[in-house]
Scaffold this motif. Sequence first.
Motif, PDB file in Angstrom:
ATOM      1  N   GLU A  70       7.036  -2.394  -2.848  1.00 36.71           N
ATOM      2  CA  GLU A  70       6.682  -1.126  -3.481  1.00 36.71           C
ATOM      3  C   GLU A  70       6.768  -1.309  -4.992  1.00 36.71           C
ATOM      4  O   GLU A  70       7.812  -1.692  -5.510  1.00 36.71           O
ATOM      5  CB  GLU A  70       7.631  -0.028  -3.011  1.00 36.71           C
ATOM      6  CG  GLU A  70       7.330   1.324  -3.589  1.00 36.71           C
ATOM      7  CD  GLU A  70       8.306   2.373  -3.092  1.00 36.71           C
ATOM      8  OE1 GLU A  70       7.924   3.152  -2.209  1.00 36.71           O
ATOM      9  OE2 GLU A  70       9.441   2.391  -3.602  1.00 36.71           O
TER      10      GLU A  70
ATOM     11  N   SER B 224      11.359  -4.515   0.633  1.00 32.94           N
ATOM     12  CA  SER B 224      12.085  -4.168   1.849  1.00 32.94           C
ATOM     13  C   SER B 224      12.241  -5.408   2.721  1.00 32.94           C
ATOM     14  O   SER B 224      11.508  -6.380   2.568  1.00 32.94           O
ATOM     15  CB  SER B 224      11.333  -3.067   2.605  1.00 32.94           C
ATOM     16  OG  SER B 224      10.132  -3.573   3.111  1.00 32.94           O
ATOM     17  N   PRO B 225      13.197  -5.392   3.648  1.00 35.47           N
ATOM     18  CA  PRO B 225      13.408  -6.559   4.517  1.00 35.47           C
ATOM     19  C   PRO B 225      12.203  -6.906   5.394  1.00 35.47           C
ATOM     20  O   PRO B 225      12.049  -8.045   5.799  1.00 35.47           O
ATOM     21  CB  PRO B 225      14.596  -6.149   5.394  1.00 35.47           C
ATOM     22  CG  PRO B 225      15.236  -5.012   4.703  1.00 35.47           C
ATOM     23  CD  PRO B 225      14.195  -4.358   3.864  1.00 35.47           C
ATOM     24  N   ASP B 226      11.334  -5.927   5.676  1.00 40.34           N
ATOM     25  CA  ASP B 226      10.160  -6.217   6.501  1.00 40.34           C
ATOM     26  C   ASP B 226       8.923  -6.523   5.647  1.00 40.34           C
ATOM     27  O   ASP B 226       7.799  -6.323   6.081  1.00 40.34           O
ATOM     28  CB  ASP B 226       9.895  -5.077   7.487  1.00 40.34           C
ATOM     29  CG  ASP B 226       9.809  -3.727   6.810  1.00 40.34           C
ATOM     30  OD1 ASP B 226      10.136  -3.637   5.614  1.00 40.34           O
ATOM     31  OD2 ASP B 226       9.406  -2.761   7.479  1.00 40.34           O
TER      32      ASP B 226
ATOM     33  N   ASN C 184      10.455  -2.768  -5.594  1.00 44.91           N
ATOM     34  CA  ASN C 184      11.402  -2.768  -4.479  1.00 44.91           C
ATOM     35  C   ASN C 184      10.809  -3.576  -3.342  1.00 44.91           C
ATOM     36  O   ASN C 184       9.652  -3.386  -2.978  1.00 44.91           O
ATOM     37  CB  ASN C 184      11.674  -1.337  -4.003  1.00 44.91           C
ATOM     38  CG  ASN C 184      12.345  -0.498  -5.066  1.00 44.91           C
ATOM     39  OD1 ASN C 184      13.264  -0.953  -5.733  1.00 44.91           O
ATOM     40  ND2 ASN C 184      11.861   0.715  -5.242  1.00 44.91           N
TER      41      ASN C 184
END
Length: 191
Positions: A31, A25-27, A23
């Motif tokens: 993960e 994330s946008p920042d 995964n």
Amino acid sequence: MSISETVVLNKEEIEIPENVEVNVSPDYFVEIKGKLGKIVKDLSPHRLKISKNKYRIYKDGNKVVVETMIKGKRGVALLYTLVSKIRAAIKGVNEGYTYKLKIIYSHFPVTVKVKGKEVYIENFIGERSPRKARIIGEYTKVEVKGEDIEVTGIDKDDVSQTAANIQQATKIKKRDPRKFLDGIYIYYRSK
């Protein structure tokens, strides 16, 4: 100029195995989950000292695509640093990493004990106070098996840093290194 309007100069795709979940994330926190555990890598541009619109990471089917818009060697170096970190994390959650160290002494018998998140090295070259080495990471485990120490875990950075901490804790100063070969030395690294 937005990210979608910039020109991609370098691009690399990483295949994701079926038993691994990634995964992004946008920042720029990646993960990675597998059978041995979960690793979260911070690949944010602030830690690499580049602005947010310089590169992007996105998941495309069963691939993670890393793109950079930086020219020259710096862009290529950044790209392959991120790719190698992601590949190492994918391998780590599947297989794990192992480092083996050997306890060597000729003058005084050395005792090594693990207490919590620290490794205690007692009676090293006759010292009264024990030398300490920190264990890095929540999944890193240190086991003492006779004259061998085995460091295992899923994050390559944590496992290698823990092994280096143990080796550095037994560095001898102010003595002749040709005569005092005592110490704890790394002799095996899993690839």
